[in-house]
Design a protein around this motif. Structure first.
Motif, PDB file in Angstrom:
ATOM      1  N   LYS A 138     -37.323  13.470  -0.089  1.00 37.27           N
ATOM      2  CA  LYS A 138     -37.055  12.040  -0.124  1.00 37.27           C
ATOM      3  C   LYS A 138     -35.998  11.740  -1.183  1.00 37.27           C
ATOM      4  N   VAL A 139     -35.101  10.814  -0.858  1.00 37.30           N
ATOM      5  CA  VAL A 139     -34.095  10.385  -1.817  1.00 37.30           C
ATOM      6  C   VAL A 139     -34.788   9.580  -2.914  1.00 37.30           C
ATOM      7  N   VAL A 140     -34.570   9.980  -4.168  1.00 38.62           N
ATOM      8  CA  VAL A 140     -35.198   9.298  -5.300  1.00 38.62           C
ATOM      9  C   VAL A 140     -34.135   8.991  -6.361  1.00 38.62           C
ATOM     10  N   ASP A 141     -34.351   7.889  -7.048  1.00 32.04           N
ATOM     11  CA  ASP A 141     -33.357   7.419  -8.021  1.00 32.04           C
ATOM     12  C   ASP A 141     -33.121   8.421  -9.139  1.00 32.04           C
ATOM     13  N   TRP A 142     -34.204   9.033  -9.651  1.00 34.68           N
ATOM     14  CA  TRP A 142     -34.033   9.875 -10.830  1.00 34.68           C
ATOM     15  C   TRP A 142     -33.253  11.143 -10.500  1.00 34.68           C
ATOM     16  N   LYS A 143     -33.364  11.634  -9.273  1.00 32.38           N
ATOM     17  CA  LYS A 143     -32.560  12.796  -8.886  1.00 32.38           C
ATOM     18  C   LYS A 143     -31.083  12.411  -8.737  1.00 32.38           C
ATOM     19  N   ILE A 144     -30.834  11.230  -8.238  1.00 32.01           N
ATOM     20  CA  ILE A 144     -29.454  10.742  -8.148  1.00 32.01           C
ATOM     21  C   ILE A 144     -28.849  10.642  -9.554  1.00 32.01           C
TER      22      ILE A 144
ATOM     23  N   ALA B 226       0.833  -1.200   0.000  1.00 35.42           N
ATOM     24  CA  ALA B 226       0.000   0.000   0.000  1.00 35.42           C
ATOM     25  C   ALA B 226       0.871   1.254   0.000  1.00 35.42           C
ATOM     26  N   LEU B 227       0.333   2.335  -0.578  1.00 33.14           N
ATOM     27  CA  LEU B 227       1.015   3.621  -0.613  1.00 33.14           C
ATOM     28  C   LEU B 227       0.511   4.452   0.565  1.00 33.14           C
ATOM     29  N   ALA B 228       1.409   4.751   1.501  1.00 34.44           N
ATOM     30  CA  ALA B 228       0.992   5.389   2.746  1.00 34.44           C
ATOM     31  C   ALA B 228       0.933   6.905   2.666  1.00 34.44           C
ATOM     32  N   THR B 229       1.417   7.501   1.589  1.00 33.89           N
ATOM     33  CA  THR B 229       1.533   8.958   1.530  1.00 33.89           C
ATOM     34  C   THR B 229       0.278   9.652   1.028  1.00 33.89           C
ATOM     35  N   GLN B 230      -0.706   8.898   0.510  1.00 35.58           N
ATOM     36  CA  GLN B 230      -1.929   9.526   0.022  1.00 35.58           C
ATOM     37  C   GLN B 230      -3.060   8.512   0.062  1.00 35.58           C
ATOM     38  N   PRO B 231      -4.306   8.992   0.170  1.00 35.24           N
ATOM     39  CA  PRO B 231      -5.428   8.047   0.205  1.00 35.24           C
ATOM     40  C   PRO B 231      -5.626   7.371  -1.153  1.00 35.24           C
ATOM     41  N   ALA B 232      -6.020   6.125  -1.107  1.00 35.11           N
ATOM     42  CA  ALA B 232      -6.255   5.381  -2.348  1.00 35.11           C
ATOM     43  C   ALA B 232      -7.672   5.566  -2.871  1.00 35.11           C
ATOM     44  N   VAL B 233      -8.605   5.860  -1.977  1.00 36.29           N
ATOM     45  CA  VAL B 233     -10.007   5.994  -2.365  1.00 36.29           C
ATOM     46  C   VAL B 233     -10.569   7.270  -1.736  1.00 36.29           C
ATOM     47  N   VAL B 234     -11.246   8.085  -2.529  1.00 38.59           N
ATOM     48  CA  VAL B 234     -11.937   9.273  -2.030  1.00 38.59           C
ATOM     49  C   VAL B 234     -13.402   9.149  -2.427  1.00 38.59           C
ATOM     50  N   ALA B 235     -14.290   9.157  -1.457  1.00 33.49           N
ATOM     51  CA  ALA B 235     -15.721   9.005  -1.719  1.00 33.49           C
ATOM     52  C   ALA B 235     -16.380  10.371  -1.785  1.00 33.49           C
ATOM     53  N   LEU B 236     -17.126  10.634  -2.857  1.00 37.80           N
ATOM     54  CA  LEU B 236     -17.840  11.894  -3.030  1.00 37.80           C
ATOM     55  C   LEU B 236     -19.336  11.650  -2.865  1.00 37.80           C
ATOM     56  N   PRO B 237     -20.033  12.448  -2.076  1.00 40.54           N
ATOM     57  CA  PRO B 237     -21.480  12.251  -1.914  1.00 40.54           C
ATOM     58  C   PRO B 237     -22.239  12.730  -3.158  1.00 40.54           C
ATOM     59  N   VAL B 238     -23.428  12.191  -3.356  1.00 39.39           N
ATOM     60  CA  VAL B 238     -24.306  12.683  -4.413  1.00 39.39           C
ATOM     61  C   VAL B 238     -24.827  14.043  -3.988  1.00 39.39           C
ATOM     62  N   PRO B 239     -24.648  15.106  -4.782  1.00 37.68           N
ATOM     63  CA  PRO B 239     -24.971  16.458  -4.298  1.00 37.68           C
ATOM     64  C   PRO B 239     -26.459  16.749  -4.150  1.00 37.68           C
ATOM     65  N   LYS B 240     -27.292  16.205  -5.049  1.00 41.91           N
ATOM     66  CA  LYS B 240     -28.711  16.554  -5.006  1.00 41.91           C
ATOM     67  C   LYS B 240     -29.564  15.288  -5.166  1.00 41.91           C
TER      68      LYS B 240
ATOM     69  N   GLN C 224     -29.724  12.186 -12.180  1.00 45.19           N
ATOM     70  CA  GLN C 224     -29.625  13.512 -12.790  1.00 45.19           C
ATOM     71  C   GLN C 224     -28.402  14.276 -12.283  1.00 45.19           C
ATOM     72  N   SER C 225     -28.033  14.072 -11.033  1.00 50.99           N
ATOM     73  CA  SER C 225     -26.943  14.863 -10.458  1.00 50.99           C
ATOM     74  C   SER C 225     -25.580  14.200 -10.589  1.00 50.99           C
ATOM     75  N   LEU C 226     -25.528  12.921 -10.891  1.00 50.31           N
ATOM     76  CA  LEU C 226     -24.238  12.222 -10.952  1.00 50.31           C
ATOM     77  C   LEU C 226     -23.288  12.741 -12.037  1.00 50.31           C
ATOM     78  N   PRO C 227     -23.751  13.052 -13.255  1.00 43.34           N
ATOM     79  CA  PRO C 227     -22.790  13.517 -14.271  1.00 43.34           C
ATOM     80  C   PRO C 227     -22.001  14.749 -13.836  1.00 43.34           C
ATOM     81  N   ASP C 228     -22.673  15.744 -13.273  1.00 51.49           N
ATOM     82  CA  ASP C 228     -21.946  16.935 -12.814  1.00 51.49           C
ATOM     83  C   ASP C 228     -21.007  16.605 -11.660  1.00 51.49           C
ATOM     84  N   ALA C 229     -21.429  15.703 -10.778  1.00 53.84           N
ATOM     85  CA  ALA C 229     -20.564  15.310  -9.655  1.00 53.84           C
ATOM     86  C   ALA C 229     -19.290  14.681 -10.185  1.00 53.84           C
TER      87      ALA C 229
END
Length: 517
Positions: A504-510, A483-497, A512-517
């Protein structure tokens, strides 16, 4: 971390067990092409075969070019190795001038070579030209356009019903028909007529409209701002418009209503819930929701049924397009990519003398990216590898031990390149294993760090269990480095909208917002 790889035994067997048919499953980054090259070099060095007696099938021209370069480098490295035996060095040196003549290329280029060698037996124009993608599509479009114009005067049933539909994404019915005809052309080696199951469309249409009209009567009694009530108003708009058109026409236009029911089935209001409670008197919302949901399911079933009813009609009607396409190709002396496979398969399957000669000529067959193999390719390659020259049925073929080497990643069959299908891959793999082939796995990935591999393993292993013939089993990746200890291997980004109405969380909004994310 140990210097010995977790899958070293499989890699050693690929290089040294030349008398066994091998099926190698290898994920991206595990060095499957390198393993294939090492086996080719080993075959030449051992005297088990020469490059002139080999066929190496790759998926693209670029991949075949890279394979030739890597093979040349590997041969040079092997013959200059001080531990290389004199006879092996002589064989490797003699192989270098054969590289440019070696049958290393795409399956289509290999089939083209076979047809040019045997044009009389294959019944093709000796000077045929390959109509690549753009040219083939141009010829096909000419055939379709002429057919379409002729049918407009009196459209047959399938075409008539499709022409009534308003499709999504600005795709008109003409474009939809053209694409359907083109898809049929890509599968014209399966010409059997599709079965048409009796379906009482008109009676089912009447019943659906009656239920929709009854449900729509409640649209004025619910709370105006409630999303559920708004959905009922959408249904009422539809039924009112159908009733208005029928008053004007004096009869029910079943083709038109069918098209509108297909459109309405895609509306979002079928899933609107609205307020948890209602203050409207005498408005049985819970009961109406159950009725709405049951009606929605019946509508979805209707749409599926009419699709299954139209498809056999269109297959029959669109055959004329395929016939025109064949005429245009014949006039120009063209064959398309499927023709190359189809005619080469027919040549090998149907001509025993040709089949026997090619089987004796090609002593070793290597297939890269085996998951992208389609039915015709599989049939051709297995027939060439058969231990019985008289066998014409490819599903009964038993390959000559050690003659066939295939490597691929069944997980990548999801891309369905040129008719590839993971179910076909699984079937052929099992056939080879039953005939004595060994199944090996390359698990060590040289492309990613351990933490990323752990994430991938944890994500996919629970889902890809291989429980069905159409699902590839997941083979966990194994690390090749620390493993490379000097930087993270995985960065998780939340769905913005991710939120729709009522937070309520809905699939179509997820989505819709994923391409810009």
């Amino acid at each position: 971390m140990s210097d010995r790889l977790a899958d070293q035994d499989a890699r050693d067997r690929i290089e040294h067990d030349l008398a066994t048919t091998l099926v190698v499953e290898a994920a991206a980054g595990t060095g499957k092409t390198s393993a294939l090259v090492r086996r080719m070099v080993a075959v030449v060095a051992s005297g088990a075969g020469t490059l002139a007696e080999m066929v190496a099938v790759t998926f693209t021209d670029a991949a075949s070019g890279e394979l030739k370069l890597r093979l040349r480098g590997a041969i040079e490295q092997a013959r200059q190795d001080p531990s290389c035996a004199p006879r092996a060095r002589d064989r490797l040196t003699a192989a270098l001038p054969q590289l440019e003549e070696a049958r290393i290329g795409t399956i289509h280029s290999f089939c083209g070579d076979l047809l040019r060698e045997r044009p009389v037996e294959a019944r093709v124009d000796p000077s045929f030209q390959v109509a690549a993608g753009d040219l083939a599509r141009s010829l096909f479009d000419r055939a379709f356009d002429r057919w379409f114009e002729e049918q407009l005067a009196d459209p047959p049933e399938g075409m008539r019903r499709i022409l009534r539909r308003r499709l999504r994404f600005d795709q008109g019915p003409r474009a939809r028909l053209r694409q359907a005809a083109f898809e049929l052309a890509q599968w014209r080696d399966f010409p059997a007529a599709w079965q048409r199951t009796p379906f009482g469309r008109d009676a089912e249409t009447d019943a659906l409209l009656d239920e929709l009209t009854a449900l729509a009567r409640w649209a004025t009694q619910g709370e105006p701002d409630d999303a559920f009530t708004k959905g009922l108003r959408e249904i009422a708009r539809f039924t009112d418009e159908v009733a208005r058109q029928e008053r004007v026409r004096g009869s029910r236009d079943y083709d038109g209503v069918e098209a509108e029911l297909v459109r309405v089935s895609r509306d979002r209001h079928w899933k609107w819930v609205g307020f948890q409670r209602t203050t409207a008197p005498d408005f049985p919302k819970a009961q109406l929701r159950r009725e709405r949901d049951a009606l929605r399911d019946r509508l979805y079933a209707f749409v599926a049924a009419v699709g299954a009813d139209i498809a056999p009609c269109l297959q029959t009607e669109l055959r004329a397009v395929l016939e025109r396409y064949e005429v245009l190709k014949a006039r120009g002396g063209y064959v398309d990519f499927l023709d190359l496979l189809l005619r080469a398969r027919d040549l090998v399957r149907d001509d025993g003398a040709v089949r026997g000669a090619l089987q004796a000529r090609f002593r070793h067959i290597f297939v890269d990216e085996f998951q992208d193999t389609d039915p015709l390719q599989a049939e051709l390659l297995l027939l060439l590898a058969a231990d019985d020259p008289t066998e014409r049925e490819w599903r009964r073929v038993r390959p000559v031990p050690g003659k066939l080497f295939v490597v691929g990643d069944p997980k990548q069959s999801i891309y369905r390149f040129r008719r590839a299908d993971v179910a076909l891959y699984q079937t052929i793999k099992q056939q080879l294993v039953d005939a004595g082939a060994a199944l090996l796995h390359l698990r060590v990935s040289f492309r990613s760090v351990p933490a990323l591999q752990q994430l991938v393993n944890a994500t996919f292993a629970p889902w890809m269990t291989g429980a069905t013939p159409s699902q590839a089993a997941y083979v966990p990746l194994a690390p090749s480095r620390s493993a490379l200890a000097t930087q993270p291997a995985v960065v998780a980004l939340p769905v913005p909208k991710p939120y729709g109405d009522y937070r309520k969380v809905v699939d179509w909004k997820i989505d819709q917002s994923l391409p810009d994310a």
